[in-house]
Design a protein around this motif. Structure first.
Motif, PDB file in Angstrom:
ATOM      1  N   ARG A   1       1.186   6.806   5.862  1.00 58.12           N
ATOM      2  CA  ARG A   1       2.440   7.024   5.147  1.00 58.12           C
ATOM      3  C   ARG A   1       2.192   7.930   3.941  1.00 58.12           C
ATOM      4  O   ARG A   1       1.124   7.888   3.322  1.00 58.12           O
ATOM      5  CB  ARG A   1       3.028   5.688   4.661  1.00 58.12           C
ATOM      6  CG  ARG A   1       3.429   4.718   5.770  1.00 58.12           C
ATOM      7  CD  ARG A   1       4.651   5.185   6.524  1.00 58.12           C
ATOM      8  NE  ARG A   1       5.785   5.400   5.647  1.00 58.12           N
ATOM      9  CZ  ARG A   1       6.930   4.744   5.704  1.00 58.12           C
ATOM     10  NH1 ARG A   1       7.118   3.813   6.618  1.00 58.12           N
ATOM     11  NH2 ARG A   1       7.901   5.029   4.863  1.00 58.12           N
ATOM     12  N   GLN A   2       3.193   8.707   3.585  1.00 59.26           N
ATOM     13  CA  GLN A   2       3.079   9.590   2.426  1.00 59.26           C
ATOM     14  C   GLN A   2       2.834   8.798   1.147  1.00 59.26           C
ATOM     15  O   GLN A   2       2.088   9.233   0.269  1.00 59.26           O
ATOM     16  CB  GLN A   2       4.334  10.470   2.286  1.00 59.26           C
ATOM     17  CG  GLN A   2       4.221  11.531   1.216  1.00 59.26           C
ATOM     18  CD  GLN A   2       3.132  12.555   1.516  1.00 59.26           C
ATOM     19  OE1 GLN A   2       2.908  12.922   2.662  1.00 59.26           O
ATOM     20  NE2 GLN A   2       2.438  12.999   0.476  1.00 59.26           N
ATOM     21  N   GLU A   3       3.426   7.622   1.061  1.00 55.44           N
ATOM     22  CA  GLU A   3       3.215   6.775  -0.109  1.00 55.44           C
ATOM     23  C   GLU A   3       1.742   6.423  -0.277  1.00 55.44           C
ATOM     24  O   GLU A   3       1.216   6.427  -1.397  1.00 55.44           O
ATOM     25  CB  GLU A   3       4.051   5.489   0.009  1.00 55.44           C
ATOM     26  CG  GLU A   3       5.555   5.714  -0.010  1.00 55.44           C
ATOM     27  CD  GLU A   3       6.178   6.019   1.361  1.00 55.44           C
ATOM     28  OE1 GLU A   3       7.420   5.948   1.452  1.00 55.44           O
ATOM     29  OE2 GLU A   3       5.431   6.323   2.318  1.00 55.44           O
ATOM     30  N   THR A   4       1.068   6.145   0.833  1.00 56.65           N
ATOM     31  CA  THR A   4      -0.364   5.831   0.793  1.00 56.65           C
ATOM     32  C   THR A   4      -1.156   7.054   0.354  1.00 56.65           C
ATOM     33  O   THR A   4      -2.091   6.934  -0.451  1.00 56.65           O
ATOM     34  CB  THR A   4      -0.837   5.327   2.173  1.00 56.65           C
ATOM     35  OG1 THR A   4      -0.089   4.163   2.512  1.00 56.65           O
ATOM     36  CG2 THR A   4      -2.326   5.007   2.173  1.00 56.65           C
ATOM     37  N   ILE A   5      -0.790   8.217   0.853  1.00 56.40           N
ATOM     38  CA  ILE A   5      -1.476   9.453   0.453  1.00 56.40           C
ATOM     39  C   ILE A   5      -1.333   9.676  -1.049  1.00 56.40           C
ATOM     40  O   ILE A   5      -2.322   9.950  -1.744  1.00 56.40           O
ATOM     41  CB  ILE A   5      -0.926  10.659   1.251  1.00 56.40           C
ATOM     42  CG1 ILE A   5      -1.296  10.533   2.727  1.00 56.40           C
ATOM     43  CG2 ILE A   5      -1.448  11.975   0.664  1.00 56.40           C
ATOM     44  CD1 ILE A   5      -0.581  11.514   3.635  1.00 56.40           C
ATOM     45  N   GLU A   6      -0.111   9.554  -1.561  1.00 52.76           N
ATOM     46  CA  GLU A   6       0.138   9.798  -2.990  1.00 52.76           C
ATOM     47  C   GLU A   6      -0.623   8.805  -3.869  1.00 52.76           C
ATOM     48  O   GLU A   6      -1.241   9.197  -4.869  1.00 52.76           O
ATOM     49  CB  GLU A   6       1.636   9.718  -3.294  1.00 52.76           C
ATOM     50  CG  GLU A   6       2.487  10.734  -2.565  1.00 52.76           C
ATOM     51  CD  GLU A   6       2.281  12.163  -3.015  1.00 52.76           C
ATOM     52  OE1 GLU A   6       1.799  12.381  -4.146  1.00 52.76           O
ATOM     53  OE2 GLU A   6       2.595  13.077  -2.228  1.00 52.76           O
ATOM     54  N   ILE A   7      -0.584   7.533  -3.512  1.00 50.30           N
ATOM     55  CA  ILE A   7      -1.279   6.513  -4.299  1.00 50.30           C
ATOM     56  C   ILE A   7      -2.793   6.725  -4.218  1.00 50.30           C
ATOM     57  O   ILE A   7      -3.497   6.612  -5.224  1.00 50.30           O
ATOM     58  CB  ILE A   7      -0.857   5.095  -3.845  1.00 50.30           C
ATOM     59  CG1 ILE A   7       0.582   4.821  -4.307  1.00 50.30           C
ATOM     60  CG2 ILE A   7      -1.818   4.026  -4.363  1.00 50.30           C
ATOM     61  CD1 ILE A   7       1.205   3.557  -3.747  1.00 50.30           C
ATOM     62  N   SER A   8      -3.307   7.055  -3.046  1.00 50.39           N
ATOM     63  CA  SER A   8      -4.744   7.311  -2.887  1.00 50.39           C
ATOM     64  C   SER A   8      -5.180   8.515  -3.698  1.00 50.39           C
ATOM     65  O   SER A   8      -6.243   8.491  -4.340  1.00 50.39           O
ATOM     66  CB  SER A   8      -5.082   7.512  -1.409  1.00 50.39           C
ATOM     67  OG  SER A   8      -4.849   6.323  -0.687  1.00 50.39           O
ATOM     68  N   GLU A   9      -4.379   9.568  -3.700  1.00 48.26           N
ATOM     69  CA  GLU A   9      -4.717  10.749  -4.502  1.00 48.26           C
ATOM     70  C   GLU A   9      -4.673  10.424  -5.993  1.00 48.26           C
ATOM     71  O   GLU A   9      -5.511  10.900  -6.758  1.00 48.26           O
ATOM     72  CB  GLU A   9      -3.775  11.910  -4.170  1.00 48.26           C
ATOM     73  CG  GLU A   9      -4.082  12.537  -2.835  1.00 48.26           C
ATOM     74  CD  GLU A   9      -3.146  13.669  -2.457  1.00 48.26           C
ATOM     75  OE1 GLU A   9      -2.209  13.993  -3.221  1.00 48.26           O
ATOM     76  OE2 GLU A   9      -3.355  14.243  -1.371  1.00 48.26           O
TER      77      GLU A   9
END
Length: 187
Positions: A97-105
């Motif tokens: 999910r994009q949310e996971t990408i943003e939080i991981s970054e």
């Protein structure tokens, strides 16, 4: 095992995304929009794997493996060692999910090594993948074929011509953000 495929339900980093979104909201708000953080926190409704597992059991010759601490990479590495064969996973097929990408970054952590409780891996004969994916879709469970078993011992993720070898698992990305003593009890 080389005639078996690996299907994954839902998305990588599911549990880690929920925990971070809930416990680190104020930090995240310094760079991320509030709606994204709130959406990530609502992923909690996807954490049960009961329906995923029951649906997979309805397809003959399927084995299920729940994901947890260490995320997808840990599960693939351990699965490769347990089955004594190689695994090739396809980066573009892995659901995230994009949310996971943003939080991981935001926290500079690898989303593929983030607690993925709420998702399962399903080992199934390659000829049954289509039936399994249709059955999961009919039950409104997002899923994708993410890889296959191979000869040899290497556990790799491919992205076009690029090959990344999965090494023995390191610490879960969740513990880099939320101290481990507060995260204990999750697997």
């Amino acid at each position: 095992m080389t005639n078996y495929a690996i299907v994954m339900t839902k998305w990588v980093g599911l549990y880690g995304t929920v925990r971070i979104a809930k416990e680190k909201k104020e930090d995240l708000l310094t760079r991320l929009p509030e709606y994204l953080i709130e959406d990530a926190a609502r992923f909690e409704k996807y954490l049960s794997t009961e329906k995923d597992t029951e649906t997979a059991k309805g397809v003959n010759e399927c084995e299920t493996i729940p994901l947890g601490a260490g995320g997808l990479y840990k599960a693939l590495y351990e699965l490769s060692k347990e089955k004594k064969c190689g695994i090739t996973a396809f980066a573009k097929a892995i659901p995230i999910r994009q949310e996971t990408i943003e939080i991981s970054e935001f926290y500079d952590i690898n989303p593929y090594m983030l607690n993925s409780q709420g998702s399962i891996l399903i080992i199934t004969p390659r000829e049954k993948v289509k039936d399994l994916l249709l059955k999961l879709a009919k039950n409104e469970i997002p899923a994708a074929m993410i890889g296959r078993f191979t000869g040899g011992n290497d556990c790799i993720v491919t992205n076009g011509e690029r090959r990344t070898y999965i090494k023995p698992p390191k610490e879960d990305g969740l513990w880099c953000v939320i101290p481990k003593e507060r995260s204990d009890g999750e697997s």
